[in-house]
Design a protein around this motif. Structure first.
Motif, PDB file in Angstrom:
ATOM      1  N   ALA A  21       0.837  -1.204   0.000  1.00  0.00           N
ATOM      2  CA  ALA A  21       0.000   0.000   0.000  1.00  0.00           C
ATOM      3  C   ALA A  21       0.872   1.254   0.000  1.00  0.00           C
ATOM      4  O   ALA A  21       0.619   2.206  -0.751  1.00  0.00           O
ATOM      5  CB  ALA A  21      -0.916  -0.016   1.229  1.00  0.00           C
ATOM      6  N   THR A  22       1.913   1.252   0.824  1.00  0.00           N
ATOM      7  CA  THR A  22       2.765   2.448   0.919  1.00  0.00           C
ATOM      8  C   THR A  22       3.535   2.660  -0.381  1.00  0.00           C
ATOM      9  O   THR A  22       3.674   3.789  -0.860  1.00  0.00           O
ATOM     10  CB  THR A  22       3.719   2.333   2.133  1.00  0.00           C
ATOM     11  OG1 THR A  22       2.946   1.971   3.270  1.00  0.00           O
ATOM     12  CG2 THR A  22       4.445   3.630   2.411  1.00  0.00           C
ATOM     13  N   ARG A  23       4.019   1.557  -0.978  1.00  0.00           N
ATOM     14  CA  ARG A  23       4.741   1.674  -2.269  1.00  0.00           C
ATOM     15  C   ARG A  23       3.828   2.309  -3.322  1.00  0.00           C
ATOM     16  O   ARG A  23       4.246   3.194  -4.061  1.00  0.00           O
ATOM     17  CB  ARG A  23       5.178   0.296  -2.775  1.00  0.00           C
ATOM     18  CG  ARG A  23       6.445  -0.174  -2.169  1.00  0.00           C
ATOM     19  CD  ARG A  23       7.476  -0.634  -3.219  1.00  0.00           C
ATOM     20  NE  ARG A  23       8.766  -0.728  -2.553  1.00  0.00           N
ATOM     21  CZ  ARG A  23       9.874  -0.167  -2.979  1.00  0.00           C
ATOM     22  NH1 ARG A  23       9.887   0.521  -4.090  1.00  0.00           N
ATOM     23  NH2 ARG A  23      10.997  -0.296  -2.311  1.00  0.00           N
ATOM     24  N   CYS A  24       2.599   1.834  -3.418  1.00  0.00           N
ATOM     25  CA  CYS A  24       1.681   2.343  -4.449  1.00  0.00           C
ATOM     26  C   CYS A  24       1.322   3.801  -4.174  1.00  0.00           C
ATOM     27  O   CYS A  24       1.272   4.625  -5.081  1.00  0.00           O
ATOM     28  CB  CYS A  24       0.405   1.495  -4.499  1.00  0.00           C
ATOM     29  SG  CYS A  24       0.683  -0.163  -5.125  1.00  0.00           S
ATOM     30  N   GLN A  25       1.077   4.120  -2.912  1.00  0.00           N
ATOM     31  CA  GLN A  25       0.724   5.503  -2.556  1.00  0.00           C
ATOM     32  C   GLN A  25       1.901   6.436  -2.865  1.00  0.00           C
ATOM     33  O   GLN A  25       1.713   7.534  -3.392  1.00  0.00           O
ATOM     34  CB  GLN A  25       0.353   5.557  -1.061  1.00  0.00           C
ATOM     35  CG  GLN A  25      -0.175   6.898  -0.596  1.00  0.00           C
ATOM     36  CD  GLN A  25      -1.549   7.247  -1.176  1.00  0.00           C
ATOM     37  OE1 GLN A  25      -2.391   6.374  -1.339  1.00  0.00           O
ATOM     38  NE2 GLN A  25      -1.756   8.519  -1.500  1.00  0.00           N
ATOM     39  N   GLN A  26       3.106   5.946  -2.569  1.00  0.00           N
ATOM     40  CA  GLN A  26       4.319   6.732  -2.837  1.00  0.00           C
ATOM     41  C   GLN A  26       4.451   7.036  -4.331  1.00  0.00           C
ATOM     42  O   GLN A  26       5.001   8.062  -4.712  1.00  0.00           O
ATOM     43  CB  GLN A  26       5.526   5.884  -2.422  1.00  0.00           C
ATOM     44  CG  GLN A  26       6.511   6.547  -1.537  1.00  0.00           C
ATOM     45  CD  GLN A  26       7.655   5.583  -1.183  1.00  0.00           C
ATOM     46  OE1 GLN A  26       7.746   4.451  -1.672  1.00  0.00           O
ATOM     47  NE2 GLN A  26       8.532   6.029  -0.329  1.00  0.00           N
ATOM     48  N   ALA A  27       3.946   6.112  -5.164  1.00  0.00           N
ATOM     49  CA  ALA A  27       4.053   6.292  -6.621  1.00  0.00           C
ATOM     50  C   ALA A  27       2.948   7.204  -7.154  1.00  0.00           C
ATOM     51  O   ALA A  27       2.786   7.352  -8.365  1.00  0.00           O
ATOM     52  CB  ALA A  27       3.992   4.930  -7.306  1.00  0.00           C
ATOM     53  N   GLY A  28       2.142   7.758  -6.255  1.00  0.00           N
ATOM     54  CA  GLY A  28       1.134   8.735  -6.683  1.00  0.00           C
ATOM     55  C   GLY A  28      -0.237   8.130  -6.931  1.00  0.00           C
ATOM     56  O   GLY A  28      -1.144   8.823  -7.401  1.00  0.00           O
ATOM     57  N   LEU A  29      -0.411   6.835  -6.625  1.00  0.00           N
ATOM     58  CA  LEU A  29      -1.730   6.223  -6.817  1.00  0.00           C
ATOM     59  C   LEU A  29      -2.610   6.513  -5.599  1.00  0.00           C
ATOM     60  O   LEU A  29      -2.106   6.778  -4.503  1.00  0.00           O
ATOM     61  CB  LEU A  29      -1.586   4.706  -7.022  1.00  0.00           C
ATOM     62  CG  LEU A  29      -0.718   4.285  -8.219  1.00  0.00           C
ATOM     63  CD1 LEU A  29      -0.566   2.771  -8.275  1.00  0.00           C
ATOM     64  CD2 LEU A  29      -1.324   4.803  -9.516  1.00  0.00           C
ATOM     65  N   LYS A  30      -3.914   6.429  -5.832  1.00  0.00           N
ATOM     66  CA  LYS A  30      -4.859   6.654  -4.726  1.00  0.00           C
ATOM     67  C   LYS A  30      -5.191   5.283  -4.126  1.00  0.00           C
ATOM     68  O   LYS A  30      -5.792   4.435  -4.798  1.00  0.00           O
ATOM     69  CB  LYS A  30      -6.110   7.322  -5.297  1.00  0.00           C
ATOM     70  CG  LYS A  30      -7.170   7.607  -4.282  1.00  0.00           C
ATOM     71  CD  LYS A  30      -8.314   8.341  -4.958  1.00  0.00           C
ATOM     72  CE  LYS A  30      -9.504   8.375  -4.043  1.00  0.00           C
ATOM     73  NZ  LYS A  30     -10.626   9.058  -4.607  1.00  0.00           N
ATOM     74  N   VAL A  31      -4.756   5.065  -2.876  1.00  0.00           N
ATOM     75  CA  VAL A  31      -4.789   3.709  -2.308  1.00  0.00           C
ATOM     76  C   VAL A  31      -5.668   3.634  -1.058  1.00  0.00           C
ATOM     77  O   VAL A  31      -5.603   4.501  -0.185  1.00  0.00           O
ATOM     78  CB  VAL A  31      -3.350   3.245  -1.931  1.00  0.00           C
ATOM     79  CG1 VAL A  31      -3.359   1.797  -1.443  1.00  0.00           C
ATOM     80  CG2 VAL A  31      -2.398   3.388  -3.112  1.00  0.00           C
ATOM     81  N   GLY A  32      -6.457   2.570  -0.972  1.00  0.00           N
ATOM     82  CA  GLY A  32      -7.228   2.267   0.239  1.00  0.00           C
ATOM     83  C   GLY A  32      -6.752   0.935   0.793  1.00  0.00           C
ATOM     84  O   GLY A  32      -6.487  -0.001   0.036  1.00  0.00           O
ATOM     85  N   LEU A  33      -6.604   0.857   2.114  1.00  0.00           N
ATOM     86  CA  LEU A  33      -6.093  -0.361   2.764  1.00  0.00           C
ATOM     87  C   LEU A  33      -7.146  -0.854   3.754  1.00  0.00           C
ATOM     88  O   LEU A  33      -7.565  -0.108   4.647  1.00  0.00           O
ATOM     89  CB  LEU A  33      -4.764  -0.011   3.464  1.00  0.00           C
ATOM     90  CG  LEU A  33      -4.060  -1.055   4.316  1.00  0.00           C
ATOM     91  CD1 LEU A  33      -3.763  -2.329   3.533  1.00  0.00           C
ATOM     92  CD2 LEU A  33      -2.729  -0.478   4.849  1.00  0.00           C
TER      93      LEU A  33
END
Ligand SMILES: Cc1cc2nc3c(=O)[nH]c(=O)nc-3n(C[C@H](O)[C@H](O)[C@H](O)COP(=O)(O)OP(=O)(O)OC[C@H]3O[C@@H](n4cnc5c(N)ncnc54)[C@H](O)[C@@H]3O)c2cc1C
Length: 431
Positions: A21-33
């Motif tokens: 989740a953190t990797r994807c969010q760091q890449a600018g994606l909108k993430v829900g966990l």
């Protein structure tokens, strides 16, 4: 009204889910966990039991985990612990001190024979036990090598040489020989990853058990115990037994003995994990594997590095449970506990007089308490098998955790799997 659309939903906030989740969010994606429990971390955490705080599962990691935390920007510090393995006639401290390394020189021929045999392709399917018995003459050295199967909770008679070598693979670089423990304890580690995830804009929901997922027209509809979520991409921490061949066997489950010790009792300085191995490791681990309770068995314990308490500090002790005895009868539990309390004195002389509280947790109790399995190795991977790939194209879901590629069952394997899956997903989004 339709619910908010996420780029990615991640199911499960264990170490793998938090990392992905953190990797994807760091890449600018909108993430829900989404996490079913009321805390993050999964097997990486602590809990209160009758007024005492105990570690739940994992506590010591290869230094690859520290590198991943730096890459994610997580504010957590680690320290390098010392470990002691005690055998019948000898103890070894890790990392090995120069004197101990010099002492190993007398076993040079044994070590060379063993390593040469391991490298021969025709031996890759053979068990660690077979290769050690054929190449290592010194009994203590043989037991030392066999003891490296114990952390995976697999008997050396079942662990293939190929899988044994993967643990030390330079390519995977888990670096368990330079292990690390998070300062503040495992729950603090998980909380700090979650804090980083939310600080960069990620959304985390606890007490949301994912009950069903449907995929239609490029959108995943995720139904939970408390609301529905929609996302273009889905990452799931659920284990994939169905991707293993029929008859794939789980590793052995772990029993836990929680001990709260008087603060005045000195834990050996600079030490973290202490392990005890009676002779014939393959013998007693194979008995466990066959569902029998051996007269003697190995165990390891560690002093939980949690914030200090006034009266006590807590220690977790683990030992494997005989297969199919996950819900152990009280008499068998009593037998195991008595053996442990007799032999623990070899590691911590006088400890029995310092116990303020103790409780024995079988794998069944563990599941009831934490809703998680007390398993290090979800499924034993045969020598000729590669673990299932993360991406399931039929379901359009990335699966993460230690039941999937890459090799390695410990937390670093789960985290590397999550990191690789997130990278693939990010690349797919970008293209
Ligand atoms: C007793 C024990 C000791 C261990 N010690 C060590 C150690 O010292 N070092 C080490 O490297 N490894 C250790 N391990 C292994 C290590 O704990 C695991 O490899 C690692 O924690 C796995 O992380 P994960 O995120 O894949 O899975 P988990 O920690 O199991 O996390 C999965 C998460 O997903 C959630 N979840 C699952 N299904 C759903 C759903 N449907 N909806 C919502 N949420 C869901 C769960 O609640 C959980 O929080 C130990 C294991 C055990 C059992």
């Amino acid at each position: 009204m339709e619910s908010e659309l996420f780029d990615v939903i991640v199911i499960g906030a264990g170490l793998a889910g938090l990392t992905a989740a953190t990797r994807c969010q760091q890449a600018g994606l909108k993430v829900g966990l989404l996490e079913q429990l009321n805390r993050v971390g999964g097997l990486c955490g602590t809990y209160q039991r009758e007024g005492y705080e105990f570690v739940i599962g994992c506590n010591e990691f290869g230094s690859s985990l520290e590198r991943e935390m730096v890459a994610l920007g997580v504010d957590i510090k680690f320290k390098a612990p010392n470990t002691r393995f005690t055998f019948e006639s000898k103890s070894y401290q890790f990392p090995l001190k120069p004197l101990a390394l010099a002492g190993m020189l007398k076993h040079t021929f044994d070590i060379q024979r063993f390593l040469k045999a391991c490298k021969q392709p025709e031996n890759s399917a053979r068990s660690l036990d077979e290769i050690v018995s054929q190449t290592v003459k010194n009994r203590t050295l043989a037991q030392l090598i066999l003891s490296f199967a114990y952390p995976s909770a697999i008997t050396p008679a079942r662990l293939s040489v190929a899988k044994f070598l993967e643990m030390f693979s330079k390519e995977l670089n888990y670096d368990y020989q330079n292990s690390r423990i998070p300062i503040g304890g495992p729950q603090h580690l998980a909380d700090q990853i979650a804090a980083r995830f939310t600080a960069i804009g990620g959304q985390l929901w606890l007490e949301r058990r994912v009950e069903a997922v449907e995929y239609a027209e490029g959108i995943h509809n995720v139904a939970t115990s408390n609301g529905n979520y929609r996302a273009k991409q889905l990452i799931s921490s659920e284990a994939r037994q169905d991707r293993f061949p029929d008859g794939a066997v789980e590793g052995l489950s772990l029993n836990t003995l929680h001990l709260a010790l008087k603060k005045s009792f000195p834990y050996p300085q600079g030490m973290h994990t202490l392990a005890y191995f009676p002779p014939d490791i393959t013998g007693w681990m194979s008995q466990m594997d066959q569902g029998q309770l051996p007269d003697a068995f190995g165990f390891h314990l560690f002093c939980s590095d949690l914030p200090p308490k006034d009266e006590y500090y807590s220690v977790n002790l683990y030992c494997t449970a005989p297969r199919h005895m996950e819900d152990m009868a009280p008499a068998a539990q009593q037998q195991m506990e008595s053996f442990i309390l007799n032999h623990i004195e070899r590691l911590l002389p006088g400890v029995n007089d310092a116990i303020l509280y103790k409780t024995f947790i079988t794998p069944a109790d563990f599941y009831q308490q934490h809703h998680l399995k007390s398993l290090v190795t979800p499924y034993i991977v045969e020598h000729n098998m590669t673990k299932p790939d993360s991406y399931d194209s039929e379901r359009a879901i990335y699966y993460i955790g230690n039941s999937l590629y890459p090799p390695g069952e410990h937390a670093c394997g789960a985290v590397l799997c999550a990191s690789q899956a997130a990278t693939r997903l990010i690349e797919t989004q970008a293209s």
